[in-house]
Motif scaffolding. Structure first.
Motif, PDB file in Angstrom:
ATOM      1  N   GLN A   1      88.802  -6.310  20.052  1.00 19.76           N
ATOM      2  CA  GLN A   1      87.739  -6.779  20.942  1.00 19.76           C
ATOM      3  C   GLN A   1      86.477  -7.117  20.149  1.00 19.76           C
ATOM      4  O   GLN A   1      85.831  -8.140  20.384  1.00 19.76           O
ATOM      5  N   GLY A   2      86.136  -6.253  19.201  1.00 19.36           N
ATOM      6  CA  GLY A   2      84.969  -6.520  18.368  1.00 19.36           C
ATOM      7  C   GLY A   2      85.139  -7.776  17.528  1.00 19.36           C
ATOM      8  O   GLY A   2      84.206  -8.585  17.392  1.00 19.36           O
ATOM      9  N   ASN A   3      86.330  -7.952  16.941  1.00 20.31           N
ATOM     10  CA  ASN A   3      86.595  -9.147  16.128  1.00 20.31           C
ATOM     11  C   ASN A   3      86.474 -10.423  16.959  1.00 20.31           C
ATOM     12  O   ASN A   3      85.869 -11.409  16.524  1.00 20.31           O
ATOM     13  N   LEU A   4      87.070 -10.401  18.138  1.00 26.87           N
ATOM     14  CA  LEU A   4      87.018 -11.579  19.007  1.00 26.87           C
ATOM     15  C   LEU A   4      85.585 -11.872  19.437  1.00 26.87           C
ATOM     16  O   LEU A   4      85.161 -13.031  19.466  1.00 26.87           O
ATOM     17  N   GLY A   5      84.847 -10.820  19.752  1.00 24.92           N
ATOM     18  CA  GLY A   5      83.454 -11.006  20.127  1.00 24.92           C
ATOM     19  C   GLY A   5      82.646 -11.622  18.994  1.00 24.92           C
ATOM     20  O   GLY A   5      81.832 -12.526  19.215  1.00 24.92           O
ATOM     21  N   PHE A   6      82.899 -11.151  17.771  1.00 23.73           N
ATOM     22  CA  PHE A   6      82.196 -11.704  16.611  1.00 23.73           C
ATOM     23  C   PHE A   6      82.568 -13.171  16.401  1.00 23.73           C
ATOM     24  O   PHE A   6      81.686 -14.019  16.212  1.00 23.73           O
ATOM     25  N   LEU A   7      83.862 -13.494  16.426  1.00 25.16           N
ATOM     26  CA  LEU A   7      84.311 -14.867  16.175  1.00 25.16           C
ATOM     27  C   LEU A   7      83.764 -15.838  17.212  1.00 25.16           C
ATOM     28  O   LEU A   7      83.262 -16.919  16.876  1.00 25.16           O
ATOM     29  N   ILE A   8      83.872 -15.449  18.477  1.00 29.30           N
ATOM     30  CA  ILE A   8      83.412 -16.336  19.553  1.00 29.30           C
ATOM     31  C   ILE A   8      81.893 -16.433  19.551  1.00 29.30           C
ATOM     32  O   ILE A   8      81.321 -17.531  19.651  1.00 29.30           O
ATOM     33  N   GLY A   9      81.222 -15.301  19.416  1.00 27.71           N
ATOM     34  CA  GLY A   9      79.755 -15.305  19.423  1.00 27.71           C
ATOM     35  C   GLY A   9      79.180 -16.110  18.271  1.00 27.71           C
ATOM     36  O   GLY A   9      78.232 -16.890  18.451  1.00 27.71           O
ATOM     37  N   ALA A  10      79.750 -15.935  17.070  1.00 28.98           N
ATOM     38  CA  ALA A  10      79.274 -16.682  15.903  1.00 28.98           C
ATOM     39  C   ALA A  10      79.488 -18.176  16.083  1.00 28.98           C
ATOM     40  O   ALA A  10      78.635 -18.999  15.716  1.00 28.98           O
ATOM     41  N   HIS A  11      80.644 -18.534  16.667  1.00 26.29           N
ATOM     42  CA  HIS A  11      80.933 -19.950  16.899  1.00 26.29           C
ATOM     43  C   HIS A  11      79.925 -20.551  17.880  1.00 26.29           C
ATOM     44  O   HIS A  11      79.417 -21.673  17.656  1.00 26.29           O
ATOM     45  N   LEU A  12      79.608 -19.841  18.945  1.00 22.13           N
ATOM     46  CA  LEU A  12      78.657 -20.363  19.933  1.00 22.13           C
ATOM     47  C   LEU A  12      77.277 -20.553  19.311  1.00 22.13           C
ATOM     48  O   LEU A  12      76.585 -21.536  19.590  1.00 22.13           O
ATOM     49  N   ARG A  13      76.890 -19.632  18.428  1.00 14.25           N
ATOM     50  CA  ARG A  13      75.576 -19.755  17.779  1.00 14.25           C
ATOM     51  C   ARG A  13      75.569 -20.893  16.762  1.00 14.25           C
ATOM     52  O   ARG A  13      74.623 -21.674  16.683  1.00 14.25           O
ATOM     53  N   THR A  14      76.640 -20.971  15.976  1.00 13.40           N
ATOM     54  CA  THR A  14      76.720 -22.008  14.939  1.00 13.40           C
ATOM     55  C   THR A  14      76.693 -23.403  15.546  1.00 13.40           C
ATOM     56  O   THR A  14      76.076 -24.327  14.993  1.00 13.40           O
ATOM     57  N   THR A  15      77.362 -23.576  16.668  1.00 14.17           N
ATOM     58  CA  THR A  15      77.431 -24.891  17.325  1.00 14.17           C
ATOM     59  C   THR A  15      76.253 -25.119  18.267  1.00 14.17           C
ATOM     60  O   THR A  15      76.181 -26.154  18.928  1.00 14.17           O
ATOM     61  N   ARG A  16      75.335 -24.133  18.334  1.00  8.48           N
ATOM     62  CA  ARG A  16      74.173 -24.216  19.228  1.00  8.48           C
ATOM     63  C   ARG A  16      74.591 -24.488  20.675  1.00  8.48           C
ATOM     64  O   ARG A  16      73.962 -25.261  21.409  1.00  8.48           O
ATOM     65  N   SER A  17      75.658 -23.846  21.059  1.00 10.23           N
ATOM     66  CA  SER A  17      76.188 -24.017  22.406  1.00 10.23           C
ATOM     67  C   SER A  17      75.237 -23.413  23.436  1.00 10.23           C
ATOM     68  O   SER A  17      74.563 -22.421  23.182  1.00 10.23           O
ATOM     69  N   ALA A  18      75.206 -24.015  24.608  1.00 10.53           N
ATOM     70  CA  ALA A  18      74.440 -23.456  25.728  1.00 10.53           C
ATOM     71  C   ALA A  18      75.209 -22.332  26.411  1.00 10.53           C
ATOM     72  O   ALA A  18      74.668 -21.658  27.293  1.00 10.53           O
TER      73      ALA A  18
END
Length: 199
Positions: free
Chosen positions: A50-67
């Motif tokens: 769960q922590g790994n998935l949260g990190f991967l998804i969260g980092a991707h959303l920040r990197t892509t400047r997603s809303a």
């Protein structure tokens, strides 16, 4: 009905559930078709995934400047039997901005469930119920007893496949709803599965 009797009665609706005695208790339960269901704590492997998935998804959303934003164990009210269901997946992504006193996650586009032997039937019950949510585009299901992930992706016609697509330890997996591609093994960083492979 006395106040004591009312307080001891289990909630049957989402409205009752959200005030049933205090938020601290509600966080460890979910409401399934008007029945309160306890949520057993997962294993440390489950928590690591769960922590790994949260990190991967969260980092991707920040990197892509997603809303869009990632929520951990969000409350979900499905469209089917909405007044009597408040389900809790492991992770979710919505593109609706946060507002004060928001309790249920609005308009999820991605939901993530991690399967454990003790919660398999309950989790699949949640998964098929989530499919009633119009905004939902994908459901990611990750195993905690082996390296395997499955994806249910809504089709162009708005329908869901009869069975999920499976991905193993040598596969890359694409979350089309987020534009995120990663190796399935990234979900298992820090777990005994990868330690065993290196040994």
């Amino acid at each position: 009905m006395s106040d004591a009797a009312r307080a001891s009665r289990l909630p049957e609706t989402v409205e009752e559930f959200l005030v049933w005695p205090g938020d601290s208790r509600a966080k460890h339960y979910e409401l399934v078709d008007g029945v309160v269901r306890a949520m057993a704590p997962g294993s440390t492997t489950h928590a690591t995934i769960q922590g790994n998935l949260g990190f991967l998804i969260g980092a991707h959303l920040r990197t892509t400047r997603s809303a869009c934003r990632l929520l951990v164990t969000p409350g979900i009210v499905p469209r089917v039997n909405a007044a009597r269901n408040f389900r809790v997946p492991d992770l979710g992504v919505t593109c609706v901005p946060d507002t004060a006193r928001q309790i249920a996650m609005p308009e999820p586009i991605l939901l993530v469930e991690i399967l454990s032997p003790s919660n398999k039937a309950a989790t699949w019950s949640n998964i098929w119920t989530f499919g009633s949510i119009p905004s939902l585009r994908e459901i990611l299901v990750v195993q905690s007893i082996k390296i395997e992930a499955q994806i249910l992706r809504r089709g162009d016609d708005g329908g869901w496949p009869d069975n999920p697509s499976a991905f193993g330890e040598d596969d890359n997996l694409v979350l089309a709803s987020l534009g995120l591609s990663c190796a399935v093994t990234e979900f298992y960083t820090g777990t005994h599965f990868l330690d065993a492979r290196r040994g």
